[in-house]
Design an enzyme around this catalytic site. Structure first.
Site, PDB file in Angstrom:
ATOM      1  N   TRP A  10     -18.590  25.768  16.494  1.00  0.00           N
ATOM      2  CA  TRP A  10     -18.882  26.993  17.251  1.00  0.00           C
ATOM      3  C   TRP A  10     -20.149  26.870  18.096  1.00  0.00           C
ATOM      4  O   TRP A  10     -20.454  27.763  18.888  1.00  0.00           O
ATOM      5  CB  TRP A  10     -19.007  28.187  16.293  1.00  0.00           C
ATOM      6  N   HIS A  93     -24.181  14.926  17.151  1.00  0.00           N
ATOM      7  CA  HIS A  93     -23.412  15.456  18.296  1.00  0.00           C
ATOM      8  C   HIS A  93     -24.173  15.115  19.577  1.00  0.00           C
ATOM      9  O   HIS A  93     -25.411  15.129  19.606  1.00  0.00           O
ATOM     10  CB  HIS A  93     -23.264  16.979  18.145  1.00  0.00           C
ATOM     11  N   GLY A 169     -16.513  20.133  26.883  1.00  0.00           N
ATOM     12  CA  GLY A 169     -16.677  21.390  27.605  1.00  0.00           C
ATOM     13  C   GLY A 169     -16.330  21.324  29.079  1.00  0.00           C
ATOM     14  O   GLY A 169     -16.626  22.245  29.832  1.00  0.00           O
ATOM     15  N   SER A 208     -12.649  18.729  24.923  1.00  0.00           N
ATOM     16  CA  SER A 208     -11.645  19.500  25.655  1.00  0.00           C
ATOM     17  C   SER A 208     -10.256  19.453  25.018  1.00  0.00           C
ATOM     18  O   SER A 208      -9.242  19.420  25.720  1.00  0.00           O
ATOM     19  CB  SER A 208     -11.593  19.069  27.126  1.00  0.00           C
ATOM     20  N   GLY A 229     -14.499  22.343  20.242  1.00  0.00           N
ATOM     21  CA  GLY A 229     -15.592  23.257  20.573  1.00  0.00           C
ATOM     22  C   GLY A 229     -15.057  24.596  21.045  1.00  0.00           C
ATOM     23  O   GLY A 229     -14.656  25.452  20.257  1.00  0.00           O
ATOM     24  N   GLY A 230     -15.013  24.775  22.363  1.00  0.00           N
ATOM     25  CA  GLY A 230     -14.661  26.059  22.957  1.00  0.00           C
ATOM     26  C   GLY A 230     -13.377  26.673  22.418  1.00  0.00           C
ATOM     27  O   GLY A 230     -13.314  27.885  22.185  1.00  0.00           O
TER      28      GLY A 230
HETATM   29  C1  PEP Z   1     -17.659  19.575  20.982  1.00  0.00           C
HETATM   30  O1  PEP Z   1     -18.696  19.951  21.501  1.00  0.00           O
HETATM   31  O2  PEP Z   1     -17.693  19.059  19.846  1.00  0.00           O
HETATM   32  C2  PEP Z   1     -16.426  19.746  21.728  1.00  0.00           C
HETATM   33  C3  PEP Z   1     -15.447  18.958  21.450  1.00  0.00           C
HETATM   34  O3  PEP Z   1     -16.402  20.731  22.692  1.00  0.00           O
HETATM   35  P1  PEP Z   1     -15.144  21.175  23.612  1.00  0.00           P
HETATM   36  O4  PEP Z   1     -13.927  21.173  22.727  1.00  0.00           O
HETATM   37  O5  PEP Z   1     -15.500  22.523  24.098  1.00  0.00           O
HETATM   38  O6  PEP Z   1     -15.026  20.147  24.679  1.00  0.00           O
END
Ligand code: PEP
Length: 248
Positions: A10, A93, A169, A208, A229-230
């Site tokens: 998150w 990360h 992202g 993503s 992530g998102g």
């Molecule tokens: C992350 O930051 O671990 C990530 C995978 O972000 P997103 O899925 O938004 O690309």
């Protein structure tokens, strides 16, 4: 075949009002044939942990300090996170490597501390776009892997997440061939160092991941789950990804 793990990160998102997403997640998780983990900001770990009691949902943290305790204002120790109800912690990360100057050596010390306190570590590696353009992807990831993992890691408590920095992202993802190449490399490298434990460690892809690409990524060999992530912030979207990984 490893039991797949779909983990939501998150990041610095989430207030009390967003806990409703955890109720929705629990309600929709019944058919999940994989492990599901949510790593909220530290302020929500204890409440999410309490909400998850009686369900299969796992709760984790996004970072911990390298030291066991002491004069580190504003930081959180692995023991504190475990005490709040975290079973996992994301380490290294790329946002922490970039925003906080975290080195492989620091990530390795954090990982040892977290493992000593009974947490499962999710150690992130991944190349920048410039490094990929310079065809240094595997060199960079190999160095991160060897520098960030302590000796003696066991599969039960060690997860690796391949997250290309340029895919986080951005809505951009590597080709399936590129993901497969890196995951194959991770598997070989981990097996050389940790033997059978390296064969068994779960390898997550992150960057993503969305409902629309989850199934094809999940179908790749040596992809044992996803770090999301998102798309983990809303239960509806996250559940679609969980289902895609459950179907493989
Ligand atoms: C992350 O930051 O671990 C990530 C995978 O972000 P997103 O899925 O938004 O690309």
């Amino acid at each position: 075949m490893h039991t797949k793990l779909v983990a939501g990160n998150w990041k610095m998102n989430g207030l009390s009002g967003d806990l409703v997403e955890i109720e929705r997640l629990k309600d929709g998780m019944d058919a999940a044939d994989c492990e599901v983990l949510v790593c909220p900001p530290a302020t929500l770990i204890a409440r999410m942990h309490d909400m998850a009691i009686g369900s299969e949902l796992l709760i984790g943290a996004q970072d911990c300090h390298a030291a066991l305790s002491g004069a580190h204002t504003g930081d959180l120790s692995a023991a504190m996170l475990a005490d709040a109800g975290a079973s996992h912690v994301i380490l290294g990360h790329s946002e922490r490597r970039a925003d906080h100057g975290e080195t492989d050596a620091l990530v390795r010390t954090k990982a040892q501390t977290a493992l000593d306190r009974g947490l499962t570590v999710i150690v992130c590696v991944g190349e920048t776009e410039a490094e990929r353009d310079e065809q240094r992807t595997l060199d960079v990831i190999g160095a991160q892997l060897s520098g960030s993992l302590p000796d003696g890691c066991l599969a039960a408590h060690t997860v690796i997440a391949y997250e290309p920095v340029w895919a986080i992202g951005t809505g951009r993802t590597p080709t399936l061939e590129q993901i497969a190449e890196v995951h194959g490399f991770l598997r070989r490298t981990l097996s050389e160092r940790f033997g059978n434990e390296g064969q068994e460690m779960r390898l997550l892809y992150g960057g993503s991941v969305k409902p629309g690409n989850a199934a094809e990524i999940s179908a790749l060999s040596d992809v044992d789950g996803a770090l999301v992530g998102g798309a983990s912030l809303k239960a509806d979207e996250f559940l679609q990804i969980i289902r895609a990984f459950s179907d493989q």
